[in-house]
Motif scaffolding. Structure first.
Motif, short mmCIF file in Angstrom:
data_model
loop_
_atom_site.label_atom_id
_atom_site.label_comp_id
_atom_site.label_asym_id
_atom_site.label_seq_id
_atom_site.Cartn_x
_atom_site.Cartn_y
_atom_site.Cartn_z
N ALA A 91 0.73 -1.30 -0.01
CA ALA A 91 0.05 0.19 -0.02
C ALA A 91 0.94 1.26 0.00
O ALA A 91 0.57 2.38 -0.53
N TYR A 92 1.92 1.10 0.57
CA TYR A 92 2.80 2.42 0.57
C TYR A 92 3.44 2.86 -0.57
O TYR A 92 3.89 3.83 -0.84
N LEU A 93 3.67 1.91 -1.56
CA LEU A 93 3.86 2.30 -3.02
C LEU A 93 3.00 3.22 -3.61
O LEU A 93 3.67 3.97 -4.63
N ALA A 94 1.89 3.51 -3.07
CA ALA A 94 0.83 4.58 -3.57
C ALA A 94 1.18 5.85 -2.55
O ALA A 94 0.27 6.88 -3.04
N ASP A 95 1.96 5.89 -1.73
CA ASP A 95 2.01 6.94 -0.83
C ASP A 95 2.82 8.16 -1.31
O ASP A 95 3.86 7.79 -2.00
N PRO A 96 2.29 9.28 -1.27
CA PRO A 96 2.91 10.60 -1.85
C PRO A 96 4.45 10.67 -1.13
O PRO A 96 5.44 11.23 -1.86
N GLN A 97 4.62 10.19 -0.01
CA GLN A 97 5.90 10.48 0.50
C GLN A 97 7.06 9.75 -0.14
O GLN A 97 8.05 10.19 -0.49
N LEU A 98 6.78 8.38 -0.71
CA LEU A 98 7.65 7.72 -1.43
C LEU A 98 8.21 8.22 -2.53
O LEU A 98 9.30 8.21 -3.14
N TRP A 99 7.21 8.90 -3.54
CA TRP A 99 7.39 9.48 -4.76
C TRP A 99 7.84 10.77 -4.49
O TRP A 99 8.82 11.34 -5.34
#
Length: 216
Positions: free
Chosen positions: A164-172
């Motif tokens: 789910a974290y793959l869609a988190d803005p923080q990662l990008w």
């Protein structure tokens, strides 16, 4: 030993600078982590323990990811695109450099063959750099997710799963802030090499070369 150092000095110095920078990141990152823990009234973390801290590991691979992306994109784009006058570009009017399979007797064996293995060898630099980018991105993603989960737990919130974290803005946000700087610095190098020189560097045109000369 002197001969070895002369022949391999560029790699040795770059790896020494890499090691020194990584140690510097480790030591200063540890100090920052201690300051943050003190502000929150929490116990400190040991220097060795900090090596396994998700925040530290995430930032390491966040940087590696952007560097391997830059190199992979640069290697592939310079095979197909041109910039007139730049030492970082092929000359669009020059004949094709790589004619495969090669008839040169001292060429690597795979360069003298045809077929899938020869194709992989002919594109191996770009492919390996792309794989290194993907590996670094996955490690950045996983450890950034672990860091986010720790922070969520500290605030009594429900942590996201790694997927789910793959869609988190923080990662990008973490990725894009590095990617844009890499692409900018590469573009600046390509353009500056048209009119500027660095004596004896293979990354520069000869000092006396005209600005219109393309390629080193």
């Amino acid at each position: 030993m002197v001969r070895f150092l002369k022949r391999n000095g560029l790699t040795i110095v770059l790896m020494a600078m890499f090691a020194a920078s990584l140690v510097g990141q480790w030591l200063t990152g540890w100090r920052v982590a201690l300051q943050d823990l003190r502000r929150h009234g929490e116990p400190g973390i040991g220097l060795i323990s900090y090596l396994s801290d998700p925040a530290f590991i995430s930032t390491v691979f966040e940087n590696w990811e952007s560097e391997f992306l830059q190199m992979a994109v640069y290697v592939v784009l310079t095979a197909y695109l041109f910039q007139h006058g730049s030492s970082e570009s092929k000359d669009p009017d020059a004949p094709e450099r790589d004619v495969l399979p090669s008839k040169e007797q001292d060429a690597p064996p795979l360069a003298r063959r045809a077929g899938p293995l020869a194709w992989l060898y002919a594109h191996s630099l770009g492919l390996v750099l792309a794989l290194l980018f993907m590996a670094a991105f996955v490690l950045h993603w996983v450890f950034s997710a672990k860091q986010a989960a720790q922070e969520a737990a500290e605030h009594g919130q429900v942590a996201q799963g790694v997927l789910a974290y793959l869609a988190d803005p923080q990662l990008w946000f973490e990725s894009f802030q590095n990617w844009q700087s890499e692409f900018l610095s590469t573009a600046v190098l390509v353009v500056l090499s048209i009119v500027l020189r660095q004596k004896n560097s293979p990354e520069s045109k000869p000092v006396a070369a005209p600005d219109g000369k393309t390629g080193a």
